[in-house]
Design a protein around this motif. Structure first.
Motif, PDB file in Angstrom:
ATOM      1  N   ASN A   1      10.254   2.525  -5.036  1.00 27.37           N
ATOM      2  CA  ASN A   1       9.920   1.124  -4.821  1.00 27.37           C
ATOM      3  C   ASN A   1      10.559   0.591  -3.548  1.00 27.37           C
ATOM      4  O   ASN A   1      11.668   0.992  -3.179  1.00 27.37           O
ATOM      5  N   PHE A   2       9.873  -0.331  -2.888  1.00 30.11           N
ATOM      6  CA  PHE A   2      10.394  -0.986  -1.693  1.00 30.11           C
ATOM      7  C   PHE A   2      10.438  -2.492  -1.933  1.00 30.11           C
ATOM      8  O   PHE A   2       9.605  -3.048  -2.649  1.00 30.11           O
ATOM      9  N   SER A   3      11.407  -3.144  -1.322  1.00 31.57           N
ATOM     10  CA  SER A   3      11.605  -4.580  -1.537  1.00 31.57           C
ATOM     11  C   SER A   3      10.565  -5.424  -0.815  1.00 31.57           C
ATOM     12  O   SER A   3      10.366  -6.588  -1.143  1.00 31.57           O
ATOM     13  N   THR A   4       9.891  -4.834   0.182  1.00 37.95           N
ATOM     14  CA  THR A   4       8.856  -5.559   0.924  1.00 37.95           C
ATOM     15  C   THR A   4       7.546  -4.771   0.886  1.00 37.95           C
ATOM     16  O   THR A   4       7.540  -3.574   0.595  1.00 37.95           O
ATOM     17  N   ASN A   5       6.452  -5.435   1.173  1.00 37.64           N
ATOM     18  CA  ASN A   5       5.149  -4.762   1.230  1.00 37.64           C
ATOM     19  C   ASN A   5       5.101  -3.838   2.436  1.00 37.64           C
ATOM     20  O   ASN A   5       5.388  -4.250   3.559  1.00 37.64           O
ATOM     21  N   GLN A   6       4.721  -2.577   2.188  1.00 36.35           N
ATOM     22  CA  GLN A   6       4.692  -1.593   3.265  1.00 36.35           C
ATOM     23  C   GLN A   6       3.528  -0.629   3.091  1.00 36.35           C
ATOM     24  O   GLN A   6       2.917  -0.540   2.026  1.00 36.35           O
ATOM     25  N   ILE A   7       3.237   0.090   4.168  1.00 35.16           N
ATOM     26  CA  ILE A   7       2.232   1.146   4.142  1.00 35.16           C
ATOM     27  C   ILE A   7       2.819   2.372   4.819  1.00 35.16           C
ATOM     28  O   ILE A   7       3.550   2.260   5.815  1.00 35.16           O
ATOM     29  N   LEU A   8       2.529   3.548   4.282  1.00 35.66           N
ATOM     30  CA  LEU A   8       2.997   4.804   4.872  1.00 35.66           C
ATOM     31  C   LEU A   8       2.209   5.089   6.140  1.00 35.66           C
ATOM     32  O   LEU A   8       0.978   5.147   6.118  1.00 35.66           O
ATOM     33  N   THR A   9       2.903   5.250   7.271  1.00 29.76           N
ATOM     34  CA  THR A   9       2.234   5.574   8.533  1.00 29.76           C
ATOM     35  C   THR A   9       2.350   7.058   8.866  1.00 29.76           C
ATOM     36  O   THR A   9       1.438   7.637   9.454  1.00 29.76           O
ATOM     37  N   GLU A  10       3.464   7.667   8.519  1.00 31.22           N
ATOM     38  CA  GLU A  10       3.662   9.104   8.722  1.00 31.22           C
ATOM     39  C   GLU A  10       4.580   9.643   7.642  1.00 31.22           C
ATOM     40  O   GLU A  10       5.449   8.932   7.135  1.00 31.22           O
TER      41      GLU A  10
ATOM     42  N   LEU B   1       0.817  -1.204   0.000  1.00 29.46           N
ATOM     43  CA  LEU B   1       0.000   0.000   0.000  1.00 29.46           C
ATOM     44  C   LEU B   1       0.862   1.270   0.000  1.00 29.46           C
ATOM     45  O   LEU B   1       0.353   2.369   0.217  1.00 29.46           O
ATOM     46  N   SER B   2       2.160   1.108  -0.219  1.00 31.88           N
ATOM     47  CA  SER B   2       3.055   2.271  -0.179  1.00 31.88           C
ATOM     48  C   SER B   2       2.736   3.270  -1.281  1.00 31.88           C
ATOM     49  O   SER B   2       2.826   4.479  -1.083  1.00 31.88           O
ATOM     50  N   SER B   3       2.333   2.787  -2.443  1.00 31.91           N
ATOM     51  CA  SER B   3       2.076   3.661  -3.581  1.00 31.91           C
ATOM     52  C   SER B   3       0.994   4.685  -3.281  1.00 31.91           C
ATOM     53  O   SER B   3       1.129   5.869  -3.605  1.00 31.91           O
ATOM     54  N   PHE B   4      -0.086   4.240  -2.629  1.00 31.91           N
ATOM     55  CA  PHE B   4      -1.197   5.150  -2.342  1.00 31.91           C
ATOM     56  C   PHE B   4      -0.767   6.267  -1.393  1.00 31.91           C
ATOM     57  O   PHE B   4      -1.057   7.442  -1.621  1.00 31.91           O
ATOM     58  N   GLY B   5      -0.076   5.920  -0.313  1.00 32.33           N
ATOM     59  CA  GLY B   5       0.371   6.929   0.640  1.00 32.33           C
ATOM     60  C   GLY B   5       1.345   7.918   0.033  1.00 32.33           C
ATOM     61  O   GLY B   5       1.236   9.132   0.236  1.00 32.33           O
ATOM     62  N   LEU B   6       2.287   7.415  -0.756  1.00 31.78           N
ATOM     63  CA  LEU B   6       3.289   8.285  -1.378  1.00 31.78           C
ATOM     64  C   LEU B   6       2.668   9.228  -2.398  1.00 31.78           C
ATOM     65  O   LEU B   6       3.049  10.395  -2.478  1.00 31.78           O
ATOM     66  N   SER B   7       1.714   8.738  -3.162  1.00 31.16           N
ATOM     67  CA  SER B   7       1.077   9.585  -4.170  1.00 31.16           C
ATOM     68  C   SER B   7       0.330  10.749  -3.521  1.00 31.16           C
ATOM     69  O   SER B   7       0.289  11.855  -4.056  1.00 31.16           O
ATOM     70  N   ASN B   8      -0.257  10.507  -2.355  1.00 30.63           N
ATOM     71  CA  ASN B   8      -0.960  11.575  -1.635  1.00 30.63           C
ATOM     72  C   ASN B   8       0.008  12.541  -0.987  1.00 30.63           C
ATOM     73  O   ASN B   8      -0.187  13.760  -1.021  1.00 30.63           O
ATOM     74  N   LEU B   9       1.047  12.018  -0.358  1.00 25.26           N
ATOM     75  CA  LEU B   9       2.020  12.878   0.316  1.00 25.26           C
ATOM     76  C   LEU B   9       2.733  13.788  -0.671  1.00 25.26           C
ATOM     77  O   LEU B   9       2.928  14.980  -0.415  1.00 25.26           O
ATOM     78  N   LEU B  10       3.114  13.241  -1.822  1.00 20.40           N
ATOM     79  CA  LEU B  10       3.915  13.972  -2.802  1.00 20.40           C
ATOM     80  C   LEU B  10       3.061  14.616  -3.888  1.00 20.40           C
ATOM     81  O   LEU B  10       3.602  15.275  -4.774  1.00 20.40           O
ATOM     82  N   ASP B  11       1.731  14.413  -3.828  1.00 18.33           N
ATOM     83  CA  ASP B  11       0.829  14.966  -4.835  1.00 18.33           C
ATOM     84  C   ASP B  11       1.285  14.572  -6.241  1.00 18.33           C
ATOM     85  O   ASP B  11       1.419  15.401  -7.137  1.00 18.33           O
ATOM     86  N   TYR B  12       1.484  13.265  -6.415  1.00 21.30           N
ATOM     87  CA  TYR B  12       2.008  12.733  -7.672  1.00 21.30           C
ATOM     88  C   TYR B  12       1.516  11.297  -7.813  1.00 21.30           C
ATOM     89  O   TYR B  12       1.958  10.411  -7.086  1.00 21.30           O
ATOM     90  N   VAL B  13       0.585  11.077  -8.721  1.00 17.14           N
ATOM     91  CA  VAL B  13      -0.074   9.775  -8.849  1.00 17.14           C
ATOM     92  C   VAL B  13       0.913   8.637  -9.077  1.00 17.14           C
ATOM     93  O   VAL B  13       0.749   7.539  -8.540  1.00 17.14           O
TER      94      VAL B  13
END
Length: 217
Positions: free
Chosen positions: A176-185, A157-169
């Motif tokens: 990219n990350f080597s493992t599955n991750q989610i942005l918490t902050e 779920l990292s892509s969704f958090g990063l796209s919102n934080l950076l305002d870039y779809v």
């Protein structure tokens, strides 16, 4: 032969006038910028970031806007409930609106947005990274700097958090990350201000939205 032609026409019309979307997570982030605070509730597909569903609740009603970036269209719904887990029956399709094609905009952004991500610390399934964004592939002077905290997760779920934080779809396609991750902050600083995000919840979902016939307004 005539029957075959008729069948192909029916299939073709079905493909043109129907659309199906699947969702498996609901996510809320609190946002803070130089212009104030806000929160966003989204429902997403962890396997397909070409669309997402934005939920809004008011005293009058609960609504959802499904943004399909690939097809440049918005679909509008009324919800009978926002109680999780959501189901298909909660959604009443109202209408759709065509957006200006996003292909050119995304291509222009891809050509001028480049990132360096460096791991600072990793402990107890939380990884902290520094992020720098540059305006060209030469990466000489960063236009944006920041810190992000990522947590190991069952799906990516990292892509969704990063796209919102950076305002870039397409941020998730370049970071990219080597493992599955989610942005918490996350906290980034740029020329005209800063943007902070914090994860409030992530809830599993499992439902489809099938628009049998798209009605444009």
């Amino acid at each position: 032969m005539k029957k075959l032609s008729t069948l192909l026409l029916i299939i073709s019309c079905s493909l043109c006038f129907s659309q199906k979307y699947h969702f498996d997570y609901a996510v809320q982030y609190d946002h803070e910028t130089t212009n104030g605070k806000m929160y966003l509730q989204n429902v997403i597909n962890s396997a397909d970031d070409s669309y997402d569903l934005r939920l809004t609740s008011t005293k009058k009603n609960d609504t959802g806007v499904l943004i399909d970036y690939k097809n440049s269209v918005q679909h509008f719904f009324t919800l009978s409930s926002l109680k999780f887990p959501l189901t298909t029956e909660h959604f009443k399709y109202n209408y759709s609106k065509k957006m200006t094609s996003l292909v050119k905009q995304f291509a222009e952004e891809d050509a001028r947005r480049f990132f360096d991500v460096e791991l600072i610390e990793s402990k107890n399934e939380i990884s902290i990274y520094s992020v720098k964004e540059y305006g060209s592939s030469l990466k000489k002077k960063p236009t944006t700097t920041g810190i992000i905290k990522m947590k190991n997760f069952e799906n990516q779920l990292s892509s969704f958090g990063l796209s919102n934080l950076l305002d870039y779809v397409n941020a998730g396609k370049k970071i990219n990350f080597s493992t599955n991750q989610i942005l918490t902050e996350g906290e980034i600083k740029f020329k005209d201000g800063e943007h902070k995000m914090k994860l409030v919840y992530v809830e599993p979902q499992d439902f489809d939205l099938n628009i049998a016939e798209i009605v444009y307004k």
